[in-house]
Write a protein that holds these residues in place. Structure first.
Motif, mmCIF file in Angstrom:
data_model
loop_
_atom_site.group_PDB
_atom_site.id
_atom_site.type_symbol
_atom_site.label_atom_id
_atom_site.label_comp_id
_atom_site.label_asym_id
_atom_site.label_seq_id
_atom_site.Cartn_x
_atom_site.Cartn_y
_atom_site.Cartn_z
ATOM 1 N N ALA A 1 -0.895 -7.600 12.598
ATOM 2 C CA ALA A 1 -0.685 -6.764 11.411
ATOM 3 C C ALA A 1 -0.025 -5.453 11.835
ATOM 4 O O ALA A 1 -0.635 -4.656 12.551
ATOM 5 C CB ALA A 1 -2.013 -6.505 10.707
ATOM 6 N N LEU A 2 1.198 -5.224 11.394
ATOM 7 C CA LEU A 2 1.997 -4.111 11.904
ATOM 8 C C LEU A 2 1.952 -2.851 11.041
ATOM 9 O O LEU A 2 2.920 -2.089 10.986
ATOM 10 C CB LEU A 2 3.452 -4.574 12.088
ATOM 11 N N ALA A 3 0.825 -2.601 10.379
ATOM 12 C CA ALA A 3 0.641 -1.351 9.629
ATOM 13 C C ALA A 3 -0.845 -1.142 9.374
ATOM 14 O O ALA A 3 -1.572 -2.110 9.135
ATOM 15 C CB ALA A 3 1.400 -1.386 8.306
ATOM 16 N N PRO A 4 -1.303 0.100 9.405
ATOM 17 C CA PRO A 4 -2.727 0.375 9.145
ATOM 18 C C PRO A 4 -3.201 -0.134 7.788
ATOM 19 O O PRO A 4 -4.314 -0.640 7.672
ATOM 20 C CB PRO A 4 -2.811 1.900 9.233
ATOM 21 N N HIS A 5 -2.353 -0.022 6.754
ATOM 22 C CA HIS A 5 -2.812 -0.457 5.429
ATOM 23 C C HIS A 5 -2.998 -1.967 5.374
ATOM 24 O O HIS A 5 -3.885 -2.465 4.673
ATOM 25 C CB HIS A 5 -1.860 0.037 4.332
ATOM 26 N N ILE A 6 -2.197 -2.713 6.127
ATOM 27 C CA ILE A 6 -2.349 -4.167 6.149
ATOM 28 C C ILE A 6 -3.661 -4.542 6.825
ATOM 29 O O ILE A 6 -4.387 -5.438 6.369
ATOM 30 C CB ILE A 6 -1.148 -4.826 6.863
ATOM 31 N N VAL A 7 -3.983 -3.841 7.907
ATOM 32 C CA VAL A 7 -5.250 -4.087 8.610
ATOM 33 C C VAL A 7 -6.430 -3.840 7.674
ATOM 34 O O VAL A 7 -7.344 -4.660 7.557
ATOM 35 C CB VAL A 7 -5.360 -3.199 9.867
ATOM 36 N N ALA B 1 -4.151 2.313 13.253
ATOM 37 C CA ALA B 1 -4.942 1.326 12.509
ATOM 38 C C ALA B 1 -6.385 1.492 12.958
ATOM 39 O O ALA B 1 -6.830 0.866 13.908
ATOM 40 C CB ALA B 1 -4.435 -0.083 12.780
ATOM 41 N N ASP B 2 -7.115 2.347 12.263
ATOM 42 C CA ASP B 2 -8.422 2.770 12.750
ATOM 43 C C ASP B 2 -9.552 2.564 11.749
ATOM 44 O O ASP B 2 -10.646 3.118 11.904
ATOM 45 C CB ASP B 2 -8.375 4.247 13.148
ATOM 46 N N TYR B 3 -9.293 1.771 10.712
ATOM 47 C CA TYR B 3 -10.355 1.516 9.730
ATOM 48 C C TYR B 3 -10.305 0.059 9.302
ATOM 49 O O TYR B 3 -9.225 -0.472 9.040
ATOM 50 C CB TYR B 3 -10.192 2.414 8.493
ATOM 51 N N PRO B 4 -11.515 -0.575 9.245
ATOM 52 C CA PRO B 4 -12.840 -0.063 9.604
ATOM 53 C C PRO B 4 -12.986 0.106 11.111
ATOM 54 O O PRO B 4 -12.022 -0.102 11.857
ATOM 55 C CB PRO B 4 -13.783 -1.144 9.062
ATOM 56 N N ALA B 5 -14.179 0.457 11.572
ATOM 57 C CA ALA B 5 -14.391 0.768 12.986
ATOM 58 C C ALA B 5 -13.957 -0.377 13.890
ATOM 59 O O ALA B 5 -13.423 -0.146 14.989
ATOM 60 C CB ALA B 5 -15.866 1.109 13.228
ATOM 61 N N GLN B 6 -14.148 -1.628 13.439
ATOM 62 C CA GLN B 6 -13.779 -2.780 14.264
ATOM 63 C C GLN B 6 -12.291 -2.805 14.585
ATOM 64 O O GLN B 6 -11.866 -3.399 15.570
ATOM 65 C CB GLN B 6 -14.160 -4.089 13.559
ATOM 66 N N GLU C 1 -10.866 -1.870 18.029
ATOM 67 C CA GLU C 1 -11.004 -2.789 19.162
ATOM 68 C C GLU C 1 -9.848 -3.773 19.254
ATOM 69 O O GLU C 1 -9.758 -4.548 20.209
ATOM 70 C CB GLU C 1 -12.324 -3.553 19.029
ATOM 71 N N ILE C 2 -8.951 -3.753 18.284
ATOM 72 C CA ILE C 2 -7.833 -4.698 18.253
ATOM 73 C C ILE C 2 -6.719 -4.244 19.199
ATOM 74 O O ILE C 2 -6.402 -3.058 19.295
ATOM 75 C CB ILE C 2 -7.281 -4.832 16.818
ATOM 76 N N GLN C 3 -6.115 -5.193 19.889
ATOM 77 C CA GLN C 3 -5.017 -4.912 20.829
ATOM 78 C C GLN C 3 -3.856 -4.233 20.101
ATOM 79 O O GLN C 3 -3.443 -4.654 19.019
ATOM 80 C CB GLN C 3 -4.533 -6.225 21.449
ATOM 81 N N ARG C 4 -3.305 -3.176 20.710
ATOM 82 C CA ARG C 4 -2.155 -2.466 20.134
ATOM 83 C C ARG C 4 -0.853 -3.055 20.683
ATOM 84 O O ARG C 4 -0.727 -3.296 21.882
ATOM 85 C CB ARG C 4 -2.202 -0.976 20.472
ATOM 86 N N VAL C 5 0.108 -3.247 19.770
ATOM 87 C CA VAL C 5 1.394 -3.795 20.198
ATOM 88 C C VAL C 5 2.546 -2.830 19.910
ATOM 89 O O VAL C 5 3.708 -3.180 20.124
ATOM 90 C CB VAL C 5 1.661 -5.151 19.525
ATOM 91 N N GLY C 6 2.233 -1.620 19.429
ATOM 92 C CA GLY C 6 3.300 -0.656 19.166
ATOM 93 C C GLY C 6 2.885 0.380 18.148
ATOM 94 O O GLY C 6 1.698 0.595 17.900
ATOM 95 N N VAL D 1 -7.144 17.651 1.057
ATOM 96 C CA VAL D 1 -7.390 16.250 0.696
ATOM 97 C C VAL D 1 -7.323 15.377 1.944
ATOM 98 O O VAL D 1 -6.738 15.756 2.962
ATOM 99 C CB VAL D 1 -6.382 15.753 -0.360
ATOM 100 N N ASN D 2 -7.915 14.212 1.854
ATOM 101 C CA ASN D 2 -8.004 13.290 2.978
ATOM 102 C C ASN D 2 -6.757 12.417 3.037
ATOM 103 O O ASN D 2 -6.592 11.497 2.238
ATOM 104 C CB ASN D 2 -9.262 12.431 2.833
ATOM 105 N N ALA D 3 -5.880 12.679 4.006
ATOM 106 C CA ALA D 3 -4.630 11.942 4.118
ATOM 107 C C ALA D 3 -4.857 10.471 4.454
ATOM 108 O O ALA D 3 -4.115 9.597 4.000
ATOM 109 C CB ALA D 3 -3.735 12.583 5.180
ATOM 110 N N ASP D 4 -5.881 10.170 5.249
ATOM 111 C CA ASP D 4 -6.168 8.776 5.608
ATOM 112 C C ASP D 4 -6.441 7.936 4.370
ATOM 113 O O ASP D 4 -6.137 6.738 4.337
ATOM 114 C CB ASP D 4 -7.375 8.701 6.553
ATOM 115 N N LEU D 5 -7.028 8.543 3.360
ATOM 116 C CA LEU D 5 -7.307 7.816 2.126
ATOM 117 C C LEU D 5 -6.082 7.776 1.216
ATOM 118 O O LEU D 5 -5.682 6.713 0.742
ATOM 119 C CB LEU D 5 -8.474 8.470 1.380
#
Length: 273
Positions: free
Chosen positions: A20-26, A45-50, A53-58, A239-243
């Motif tokens: 998954a090549l975007a945080p929102h997709i994850v 790509a940092d949400y949820p906490a799990q 632990e996913i391998q980063r590819v870029g 405001v919370n940019a992550d949201l």
């Protein structure tokens, strides 16, 4: 007529190894119960906490193809406007099934969830999450529909100073809160602006997103310009940019919070007049 955000490079069977090549997709994959199928993703790509632990590819700088191939994905989910076109073309050329996400309207989040449900064969769960999103969004809209407008400046980035134009995702969210973006008529989506531009626009409220950055960003002391209505009324909102900046179900939490803060500012401004 709305066109599906996901287009298909190949016929896709039920995927078990997704990159998954975007945080929102994850986030959206986890929301519909497919998070355990993600074997690779990108920076932030940092949400949820799990997800951490996913391998980063870029990241925004590009995709490490050797690392991606080592994960042996049976599906790559890419962000049409957020990933490099040459990287995506190369992945397709390798014969890996690719589906493209490109939400550009707030309501598209529900459609995106349902499309992910189709791709992962989790349609029932995805439809339930999408319906919950639609109900909550409708409730927020209803709560704001009679609020008088207030003019706002959304300080997207301090240096170089950037804001958002009328065709952006953030402007849609501001509109739901009945906030008039003073730069909505900009010719570009994310214009670079100056202090002078802000002074001329005379916003009643200044909104500053709490954006993650690997290096500290300079702070602008807007109180140096007391002629600004936002300074006169002391109306600064964080405001919370992550949201707010991600096309996910959590966006509604950020939207609800922002609308609530804008409403407090609106009442304080009215009371001071």
């Amino acid at each position: 007529m709305w066109l599906a955000q996901f287009s298909y490079a190949h016929e896709i069977k039920e995927p078990q190894r997704i990159v998954a090549l975007a945080p929102h997709i994850v986030e959206n994959l986890f929301a519909i119960g497919a998070g355990d199928r993600i074997v690779g993703t990108v920076d932030y790509a940092d949400y949820p906490a799990q997800a951490n632990e996913i391998q980063r590819v870029g990241g925004y700088y590009g995709i490490n193809m050797e690392r991606l191939l080592s994960l042996k994905p049976d599906l790559v989910l890419a962000w049409k406007t957020g990933n490099k076109a040459e990287d995506l073309a190369y992945i397709e050329k390798l014969g890996i099934p690719v589906a493209y996400s490109n939400p550009d309207q707030v309501d598209n989040v529900a459609d995106e969830l349902r499309k992910l449900g189709e791709l992962t064969h989790l349609k029932t769960r995805a439809d339930r999450v999408a319906t919950e999103f639609e109900v909550k969004l409708a409730a927020i809209r209803a709560s704001q529909q009679d609020k008088p407008p207030v003019s706002v400046f959304y300080q997207l980035w301090p240096e170089p100073m950037m804001t958002v134009g009328g065709n952006t995702w953030i402007n849609q969210l501001l509109t739901i809160c009945h906030a008039d973006n003073v730069f909505a008529n900009s010719e570009t989506d994310y214009p670079r602006i100056s202090i002078e531009n802000v002074l001329v626009s005379k916003p009643e409220v200044i909104i500053i997103p709490d954006e993650k950055s690997k290096k500290p960003q300079p702070q602008i002391d807007w109180r140096q310009w007391p002629e600004l209505p936002a300074v006169q009324h002391n109306q600064f909102i964080s405001v919370n940019a992550d949201l707010l900046h991600r096309f996910t179900t959590r966006m509604l939490d950020g939207l609800s919070e922002m609308c609530g803060k804008i409403d407090i500012s609106r009442k304080q401004i009215q009371a001071s007049k």
